[in-house]
Scaffold this active site. Structure first.
Site, PDB file in Angstrom:
ATOM      1  N   HIS A   8       0.806  -1.234   0.000  1.00 12.42           N
ATOM      2  CA  HIS A   8       0.000   0.000   0.000  1.00 12.42           C
ATOM      3  C   HIS A   8       0.840   1.285   0.000  1.00 12.42           C
ATOM      4  O   HIS A   8       0.784   2.079  -0.922  1.00 12.42           O
ATOM      5  CB  HIS A   8      -0.914   0.025   1.236  1.00 12.42           C
ATOM      6  CG  HIS A   8      -1.811  -1.154   1.357  1.00 12.42           C
ATOM      7  ND1 HIS A   8      -2.924  -1.368   0.568  1.00 12.42           N
ATOM      8  CD2 HIS A   8      -1.752  -2.209   2.210  1.00 12.42           C
ATOM      9  CE1 HIS A   8      -3.520  -2.493   0.929  1.00 12.42           C
ATOM     10  NE2 HIS A   8      -2.828  -3.033   1.914  1.00 12.42           N
TER      11      HIS A   8
HETATM   12  O1  RIB Z   1      -4.893  -0.079   4.703  1.00 12.98           O
HETATM   13  C1  RIB Z   1      -3.505  -0.049   4.501  1.00 12.98           C
HETATM   14  C2  RIB Z   1      -2.874   1.001   5.348  1.00 12.98           C
HETATM   15  O2  RIB Z   1      -3.082   0.721   6.723  1.00 12.98           O
HETATM   16  C3  RIB Z   1      -1.345   1.056   5.183  1.00 12.98           C
HETATM   17  O3  RIB Z   1      -0.904   2.356   5.431  1.00 12.98           O
HETATM   18  C4  RIB Z   1      -0.854   0.139   6.267  1.00 12.98           C
HETATM   19  O4  RIB Z   1       0.456   0.483   6.709  1.00 12.98           O
HETATM   20  C5  RIB Z   1      -1.839   0.428   7.352  1.00 12.98           C
HETATM   21  O5  RIB Z   1      -1.395   1.570   8.053  1.00 12.98           O
END
Ligand code: RIB
Ligand code: CA
Length: 342
Positions: free
Chosen positions: A271
């Protein structure tokens, strides 16, 4: 005849001068003055290594940490670890908010591990935190900054920036744009059927940032779930055979298991690293300007980002919503940058 020769000589000189100026101008694209706000977090650490390996494009002023995936003391330690692994102890780390604005804190240890860093053994990094709280750092820096000069990458709950905006709204003058990993529309949520973790962890903070009027770009699950690891892509990283690629490989091999199992997909998303790729090569991504609202009411849609993708409401467009990306282009860029580290 002599006059003609002189004119020709002058023309050639100015043409050469112009082409040199254009060439260097094209190479020396302006550096991005950047603050990274983060809750490391497995994918945060990959994003931090990615960014810290890109000094030609990113002038990283500081890392600011927030509670999110794990408690603040651990996210702050992990940010210092990423800085140490990248050999970039020149970048200060400021610890920020230990909990969300209003809701009860939630964490994601089930995904990121008890220490917030799946797949690797953590240690106490040599260099400590910078003096002072991240929120005050944001206020002081953004108040003094040249108008609209600083980009903020947000990789976790938006609590720090929200607190800074509440305390000193005029800091918007220093913000060029805020690029956020968070939210979900087409994809659905990853912490509830409709909410993504970063928004669910502090929806009130996200509302404060949305309402501030700063230029916002969201990289939601809609795009991060299209940029997935694969055996070949993980092999591509492992083949670098340096410490950074070993760390990233160990982190990702563990981190992606949760999403692969939950969604039944052949690979896992990274992500937060998509935010760094967007800053480095925005042409890898596509999206559109939309109206976004965040639901902070208690109930089944708590933390949902409601995106008017087809502009049905004709409401003001308050964010650029990235909904697709070039997955192989992302992994090629990530690999090429990790190669620069030790
Ligand atoms: O949903 C994904 C996000 O939530 C990313 O930033 C992961 O590190 C968590 O913080
Ligand atoms: Ca994160």
């Amino acid at each position: 005849m002599q006059r003609y020769a002189q004119k020709l000589h002058q023309f050639i000189r100015s043409f050469l001068l112009l082409s040199v100026i254009t060439a260097t101008g094209a190479q020396a694209a302006e550096k991005i003055d950047l603050i990274i706000d983060t809750d490391p977090g497995a994918d945060d650490v990959v994003a931090l290594l990615f960014a810290l390996a890109s000094p030609d494009e990113l002038n990283i002023r500081a890392l600011t940490t927030v509670a999110g995936n794990v408690r603040l003391d651990k996210t702050s330690r992990n940010a210092r670890l990423a800085r140490e692994w990248a050999g970039r102890e020149d970048v200060p780390v400021y610890a920020g908010a230990p909990k969300p604005l209003m809701r009860t804190p939630i964490y994601a240890e089930n995904i990121h591990g008890k220490e917030g860093l799946s797949g690797v053994t953590v240690h106490e990094p040599k260099k400590g935190l910078a003096e002072g709280n991240a929120v005050n750092y944001l206020i002081d820096t953004l108040k003094k900054a040249k108008p609209h000069s600083i980009t903020i990458a947000m990789l976790g709950p938006q609590t720090n920036l929200a607190l800074a905006l509440i305390q000193e709204p005029e800091i918007v003058q220093g913000i060029k744009e805020v690029v956020i990993m968070g939210g979900a529309h087409f994809n659905g949520g990853n912490i509830t059927p409709v909410a993504e973790f970063n928004l669910f962890a502090d929806p009130q903070a996200a509302e404060v940032v949305l309402k501030s009027g700063v230029k916002l770009t969201y990289l939601p699950l809609d795009v991060t779930h299209k940029i997935l690891t694969s055996d070949a892509r993980l092999k591509q990283i492992a083949a670098l055979n340096n410490n950074a690629s070993k760390i990233v490989g160990d982190i990702l091999n563990e981190y992606i298991k949760g999403d692969m199992e939950h969604y039944g997909i052949p690979g896992g998303p990274v992500h937060d690293a998509t935010v760094v790729a967007y800053l480095l090569k925005p042409e890898l991504f596509t999206g559109r300007s939309v109206n976004v609202v965040v639901d902070s009411r208690e109930g089944p849609t708590f933390g949902q980002t409601i995106v008017d993708w087809y502009d049905g409401l004709k409401a003001p467009k308050n964010a650029f919503w990235v909904e697709n990306g070039d997955a192989q282009g992302f992994f090629d860029l990530l690999t090429e940058r990790l190669k620069r580290l030790k």
